[in-house]
Design an enzyme around this catalytic site. Structure first.
Site, PDB file in Angstrom:
ATOM      1  CG  ASP A 123      60.022  -3.534 -51.237  1.00  0.00           C
ATOM      2  OD1 ASP A 123      60.000  -2.459 -51.869  1.00  0.00           O
ATOM      3  OD2 ASP A 123      60.772  -3.730 -50.262  1.00  0.00           O
ATOM      4  N   GLY A 124      56.359  -6.075 -52.520  1.00  0.00           N
ATOM      5  CA  GLY A 124      55.681  -7.145 -53.245  1.00  0.00           C
ATOM      6  C   GLY A 124      54.776  -6.597 -54.325  1.00  0.00           C
ATOM      7  CD  GLU A 156      64.341 -13.820 -54.149  1.00  0.00           C
ATOM      8  OE1 GLU A 156      63.132 -14.092 -53.973  1.00  0.00           O
ATOM      9  OE2 GLU A 156      64.839 -12.732 -53.827  1.00  0.00           O
ATOM     10  CE1 TYR A 165      73.502  -8.479 -45.688  1.00  0.00           C
ATOM     11  CE2 TYR A 165      71.579  -7.272 -44.894  1.00  0.00           C
ATOM     12  CZ  TYR A 165      72.940  -7.529 -44.848  1.00  0.00           C
ATOM     13  OH  TYR A 165      73.738  -6.841 -43.972  1.00  0.00           O
ATOM     14  CB  SER A 166      67.011 -13.148 -45.213  1.00  0.00           C
ATOM     15  OG  SER A 166      66.355 -11.903 -45.168  1.00  0.00           O
ATOM     16  CB  ALA A 185      69.757 -23.778 -43.678  1.00  0.00           C
TER      17      ALA A 185
END
Length: 255
Positions: A45-46, A116, A160-161, A180
């Protein structure tokens, strides 16, 4: 007789990707990316993101085959029947995000992000961010490890992570997600219209430094970051039938 589709093969530095390129070029031929009808990207993907950024000025769509790890943006690898797969492939069009990061020294840095734009603390203390949407203050203070604004295509990645929502590919919304969060402790983020412009201000950046990142383009010691969609830029991605982004986004939610 119709002319044969001209293919350009690009591959990551990984040996498995380079070996795949050698095999495919021997079987299907190869032209320069400027002359290609379709660009075939071999890697993870990268590398797919790298290829999309590097070829956004070209009319050719990109078809990825996974020679990496996750391969969310890629199709399964096979050396056989590639031209038939390409002829049957379904096209998805996605728009990236603009990032304009202003550093503490006043310098400005621009970048594009297909997945993102993220802000992350760069020191031992939590970041403190102030968030504006379309010029209106929406959050006076977010104490967190960071925050990100994600496209639908990127919503299954870092977003999502960080416990952000998976966003349907055609929904015309962006996901704003905290990483977080400490205060407000129960803030779950927000879904914003695709046309929204989000401004992150870093409060007390000397004591609580923050870095910004757009698909691997990193900017250190930011004072503020503006993020907005780039509808004028279109990335065309090809997928095997029944395995497009919409299907993958739905499947991820039941994994």
């Amino acid at each position: 007789m119709a002319a044969e589709t001209k293919l350009a093969f690009v591959a990551s530095d990984a040996p498995i990707a380079q070996d795949a390129k050698t095999a495919l070029v021997a079987q299907y031929g190869d032209v320069g990316i400027e002359d290609a009808d379709i660009i075939v990207a071999l890697g993870g993907d990268g590398f797919m993101l790298h290829t999309l950024h590097g070829t956004q000025h070209l009319p050719a769509p990109v078809y990825g085959m996974n020679r990496g790890t996750v391969g969310f943006l890629m199709n399964e690898y096979s050396e056989n029947g590639l031209r038939d797969r390409l002829a049957a492939a379904e096209e998805e069009t996605i728009n990236p995000l603009h990032m304009l990061a202003t550093c503490m020294d006043g310098s400005e840095h621009k970048a594009l992000a297909i997945n993102e734009v993220s802000l992350l603390r760069a020191g031992p203390q939590a970041a403190k961010l102030r968030i504006h949407v379309d010029g209106r203050l929406r959050m006076e203070e977010l104490v967190c490890d960071g925050a990100l604004l994600s496209t639908p295509a990127g919503s299954t990645a870092y977003n999502y992570s960080a416990h952000g929502p998976i966003v349907p590919i055609g929904s015309d919304v962006l996901a704003l997600t905290a990483v977080a969060p400490f205060r407000p402790r129960r803030w779950r983020g927000a879904l914003l219209p695709k046309a929204a412009r989000v401004t992150f201000e870093v409060t007390n950046p000397e004591k609580r430094p923050v870095n910004a990142d757009a698909d691997g383009v990193s900017v250190k010691n930011v004072a503020s970051v503006d993020v907005w969609s780039a509808p004028e830029i279109e990335h065309r991605i090809l997928f095997d039938p029944g395995h497009g982004l919409e299907e993958r986004l739905i499947r991820e939610q039941f994994a």
